[in-house]
Design an enzyme around this catalytic site. Structure first.
Site, PDB file in Angstrom:
ATOM      1  CG  HIS A  94      -2.131   0.778   1.155  1.00 17.78           C
ATOM      2  ND1 HIS A  94      -2.107   2.152   1.120  1.00 17.78           N
ATOM      3  CD2 HIS A  94      -3.431   0.434   1.079  1.00 17.78           C
ATOM      4  CE1 HIS A  94      -3.340   2.609   1.039  1.00 17.78           C
ATOM      5  NE2 HIS A  94      -4.157   1.596   1.009  1.00 17.78           N
ATOM      6  CD  GLU A 145      -3.173   1.313  -2.524  1.00 14.67           C
ATOM      7  OE1 GLU A 145      -3.859   0.270  -2.374  1.00 14.67           O
ATOM      8  OE2 GLU A 145      -3.588   2.426  -2.186  1.00 14.67           O
TER       9      GLU A 145
HETATM   10  O1  TA6 Z   1      -6.070   1.090  -1.130  1.00 10.74           O
HETATM   11  C1  TA6 Z   1      -7.215   1.878  -1.121  1.00 10.74           C
HETATM   12  C2  TA6 Z   1      -8.047   1.514   0.091  1.00 10.74           C
HETATM   13  O2  TA6 Z   1      -8.549   0.213  -0.009  1.00 10.74           O
HETATM   14  C3  TA6 Z   1      -9.155   2.561   0.201  1.00 10.74           C
HETATM   15  O3  TA6 Z   1     -10.416   1.995  -0.046  1.00 10.74           O
HETATM   16  C4  TA6 Z   1      -8.989   3.071   1.631  1.00 10.74           C
HETATM   17  O4  TA6 Z   1      -9.774   2.318   2.517  1.00 10.74           O
HETATM   18  C5  TA6 Z   1      -7.498   2.850   1.847  1.00 10.74           C
HETATM   19  O5  TA6 Z   1      -7.254   1.581   1.282  1.00 10.74           O
HETATM   20  C6  TA6 Z   1      -7.015   3.007   3.269  1.00 10.74           C
HETATM   21  O6  TA6 Z   1      -7.467   1.955   4.063  1.00 10.74           O
HETATM   22  P1  TA6 Z   1      -7.066   2.006   5.647  1.00 10.74           P
HETATM   23  O7  TA6 Z   1      -7.613   0.730   6.223  1.00 10.74           O
HETATM   24  O8  TA6 Z   1      -5.550   2.082   5.688  1.00 10.74           O
HETATM   25  O9  TA6 Z   1      -7.679   3.263   6.176  1.00 10.74           O
END
Ligand code: TA6
Length: 296
Positions: free
Chosen positions: A165, A270
């Site tokens: 991420h 990501e």
């Molecule tokens: O990668 C994008 C995502 O899936 C978004 O939908 C948002 O939820 C982000 O990840 C962040 O997630 P988190 O659990 O780190 O707040």
């Protein structure tokens, strides 16, 4: 290793000044500096929790064994938290090795491990499968390679998703384009998870973007800033890529996203295996990851 307890971190530096910092919590890369150490390439929220109290808002959180909210019911990951347990587990530092590539330039590799035995009771109960993860972070002059090795150490086969991420630090989101996804099918999570096809090569970000591009034919996604190539994100054995920017409202709604208007200075590209599930039988291994290159 510097620090103690949950905020322990490993720092590696090349003779030319480039550096990487990795928290043992989540094996989360929190800083990667290129250009002799002058250029920070990763965005990290000013309110990111670095004490192990919650997943780090920024850097490169490791998402395993499920991406996003887990399946609602009757799936082994159903009772796991969003994005799984890897990013909120305490990993072991397995060691550091230095290498010289063919051209004689230095690189340093840091290895981290997470095993079933290292999980909290809660995570172990939620996902009672025997596994071993080795996560390698390799710093070279202009690139950072992060690769996961997943091994099924148990008798039962299991399936998982994996994603890195990565929060890239950029100057001005209004001057950013994400290129290389022309023609790729994506799920748009801002538009009710409907399926779309990427109609042109450049993605501009002018509002909340949350898209899962799947089965991407070529291996590189590029981030261009103000017309100049800024990052190349090269996938290794991972077919999917998520593009995310929370924009104004979402940025405000996340307590650990700070400053609120820093959505202007970050973009998430990501890489992962998140469409469907990777299956591992007893003793089988999966390996995949990314090489991110700073082109500044
Ligand atoms: O990668 C994008 C995502 O899936 C978004 O939908 C948002 O939820 C982000 O990840 C962040 O997630 P988190 O659990 O780190 O707040």
């Amino acid at each position: 290793i510097v620090g103690s307890g949950a905020s322990s971190k490993v720092i590696a530096t090349l003779p030319s000044g480039e550096s990487v910092e990795v928290l043992l919590f989540g094996a989360t890369v929190t800083s990667w500096k290129s250009n002799g150490g002058k250029t920070e390439n990763l965005w990290l929220s000013e309110k990111a929790a670095l004490d192990g109290s919650k997943a780090v808002r920024g850097g490169v959180p490791v998402v395993f064994p499920v991406f996003g909210p887990p399946p609602k019911s009757d799936h082994p990951t159903s009772s796991l938290p969003q994005h799984g347990f890897a990013r909120t587990s305490r990993w072991e530092f397995l060691g550091k090795s230095s290498a010289e590539d063919a051209l004689g330039s230095d690189s340093v590799k840091l290895d981290f491990g997470l095993y079933s035995s290292g999980l909290t009771d809660e995570a172990r109960k939620a996902w009672p499968l025997d596994f071993g993860l080795v996560y390698s972070v390799t710093l070279s002059k202009d690139s950072l390679q992060t690769v996961i090795n997943v091994r099924n150490e148990g008798e039962q086969s299991f399936e998982f998703q994996f994603l890195l991420h990565t929060y890239f630090k950029i100057q001005d989101i209004s001057k950013v384009a994400v290129n290389g996804l022309l023609g790729v099918t994506y799920i748009d999570k801002v538009l009710d998870a409907t399926e779309h096809k990427q109609s042109d090569n450049s993605i501009k970000i002018t509002g909340e973007v949350d898209r899962v591009y799947a089965s991407i034919p070529q291996d590189t996604t590029s981030i261009v800033e103000d017309g100049k190539p800024r990052f190349d994100v090269v996938r290794d054995n991972l077919q999917d890529t998520v593009v995310w920017n929370p924009w104004i409202e979402k940025a405000k709604s996340m307590g650990d996203f700070s400053p609120d208007d820093d959505y202007k200075h970050m973009v998430c590209v990501e890489v992962g295996a998140v469409q469907g599930w990777q299956k591992l039988d007893k003793g089988e291994v999966f390996e995949g990851g990314q090489t991110i290159k700073s082109l500044l």
